[in-house]
Design a protein around this motif. Structure first.
Motif, short mmCIF file in Angstrom:
data_model
loop_
_atom_site.label_atom_id
_atom_site.label_comp_id
_atom_site.label_asym_id
_atom_site.label_seq_id
_atom_site.Cartn_x
_atom_site.Cartn_y
_atom_site.Cartn_z
N THR A 1 28.92 49.79 46.29
CA THR A 1 28.18 50.81 45.59
C THR A 1 29.13 51.38 44.65
N THR A 2 28.71 52.03 43.75
CA THR A 2 29.80 52.58 42.72
C THR A 2 31.10 53.53 43.28
N ALA A 3 31.05 54.00 44.56
CA ALA A 3 31.75 54.58 45.35
C ALA A 3 32.94 53.75 45.89
N ASP A 4 32.86 52.50 45.45
CA ASP A 4 33.83 51.36 46.12
C ASP A 4 34.44 51.02 44.85
N VAL A 5 34.75 51.66 44.01
CA VAL A 5 35.33 51.20 42.55
C VAL A 5 36.65 51.03 42.85
N ASP A 6 37.37 52.01 43.61
CA ASP A 6 38.95 51.92 43.75
C ASP A 6 39.36 50.55 44.68
N LEU A 7 38.42 50.46 45.66
CA LEU A 7 38.47 49.19 46.60
C LEU A 7 38.39 47.87 45.68
N ILE A 8 37.56 47.71 44.94
CA ILE A 8 37.31 46.64 43.88
C ILE A 8 38.48 46.31 42.97
N VAL A 9 38.81 47.62 42.26
CA VAL A 9 40.08 47.56 41.38
C VAL A 9 41.35 46.94 42.26
N GLU A 10 41.55 47.56 43.35
CA GLU A 10 42.82 47.02 44.42
C GLU A 10 42.52 45.51 44.58
N LEU A 11 41.24 45.25 45.14
CA LEU A 11 41.18 43.90 45.63
C LEU A 11 41.32 42.81 44.33
N HIS A 12 41.03 42.95 43.13
CA HIS A 12 40.86 42.22 42.12
C HIS A 12 42.46 42.29 41.26
N ALA A 13 43.05 43.16 41.64
CA ALA A 13 44.44 43.60 40.81
C ALA A 13 45.60 42.62 41.75
N ASP A 14 45.26 42.40 42.83
CA ASP A 14 46.25 41.36 43.52
C ASP A 14 46.70 40.19 42.93
N PRO A 15 47.79 39.80 42.38
CA PRO A 15 47.90 38.61 41.60
C PRO A 15 47.39 37.12 42.40
N GLN A 16 47.64 37.09 43.75
CA GLN A 16 46.94 35.99 44.46
C GLN A 16 45.44 35.80 44.38
N VAL A 17 44.83 37.24 44.15
CA VAL A 17 43.36 37.19 44.16
C VAL A 17 42.87 36.71 42.65
N HIS A 18 43.55 37.15 41.85
CA HIS A 18 43.15 36.91 40.21
C HIS A 18 43.55 36.05 39.61
N ARG A 19 43.98 35.04 40.38
CA ARG A 19 44.66 33.74 39.85
C ARG A 19 43.20 33.08 39.84
N PHE A 20 42.32 33.13 40.59
CA PHE A 20 40.83 32.50 40.40
C PHE A 20 39.72 33.51 39.99
N VAL A 21 39.77 34.61 40.08
CA VAL A 21 38.56 35.70 39.85
C VAL A 21 39.38 36.82 38.91
N PRO A 22 38.33 37.27 37.97
CA PRO A 22 38.91 38.35 37.00
C PRO A 22 39.45 39.52 37.70
N HIS A 23 40.49 40.29 36.97
CA HIS A 23 40.84 41.56 37.44
C HIS A 23 39.97 42.34 36.81
N PHE A 24 39.71 43.85 37.20
CA PHE A 24 38.91 44.72 36.68
C PHE A 24 39.68 46.05 36.35
N THR A 25 39.55 46.70 35.20
CA THR A 25 39.88 48.20 35.12
C THR A 25 39.04 48.89 35.89
N PRO A 26 39.25 50.23 35.95
CA PRO A 26 38.29 51.16 36.72
C PRO A 26 36.95 51.01 35.99
#
Length: 168
Positions: A13-38
């Motif tokens: 849900t939209t309440a998970d925004v911080d979790l998703i930003v943190e997940l996608h901000a990890d350099p190992q993760v965003h080698r393959f998927v985009p990172h997101f601003t809030p």
């Protein structure tokens, strides 16, 4: 909600925004998927909520059943441009190597085939992402085609309903 032996998958849900930003901000993760601003994450999660309400499926938070810890996301996403439903997964690096992605993806496939009139689901993976390609193989996906998503080449794999039933 989907439960497995070790995981709980609940709709994002939209309440998970911080979790998703943190997940996608990890350099190992965003080698393959985009990172997101809030703001981008909020827009994405708004679309996830719309898929849940309009299509009856969407992306889920993956949490440890034992601790409640957020491990990542997995779920079914409809891509209008392909007219296909993808099972996608992205986990935090600390959760890698434990079989969580395979367990979550299998559970989403089973849940999806039980509830949706789909002959197959896809997995869209960066060809360099060997770990995700191995997860897809363990779940039963096989190569369908090469394509482009967000300007990047992707390997599109398919999981046929019959193949998934044979692995149950």
């Amino acid at each position: 909600m989907i439960e497995t032996e070790r995981l709980v998958l609940r709709p994002l849900t939209t309440a998970d925004v911080d979790l998703i930003v943190e997940l996608h901000a990890d350099p190992q993760v965003h080698r393959f998927v985009p990172h997101f601003t809030p703001d981008q994450a909020l827009e994405r999660l708004t679309q996830v909520e719309l898929q849940w309400s309009g299509r009856g499926h969407g992306l889920c938070a993956v949490e440890s059943k034992e601790t409640g810890e957020f491990l990542g996301r997995c779920g079914l996403h409809y891509w209008r441009q392909f007219d296909e439903i993808e099972i996608g997964w992205v986990l935090r690096p600390g959760a890698w190597g434990n079989g969580y992605a395979t367990e979550a993806a299998r559970a989403c496939a089973e849940w999806g085939f039980d509830r949706l009139d789909a002959d197959y689901f896809t997995a869209m993976i960066d060809p360099a992402n060997q770990a995700s390609l191995k997860v897809a193989e363990r779940v039963g996906f096989s190569q369908r085609r090469m394509d482009t998503l967000f300007g990047k080449k992707i390997t599109v794999l398919g999981l046929e309903r019959e193949a998934a039933a044979g692995r149950a």
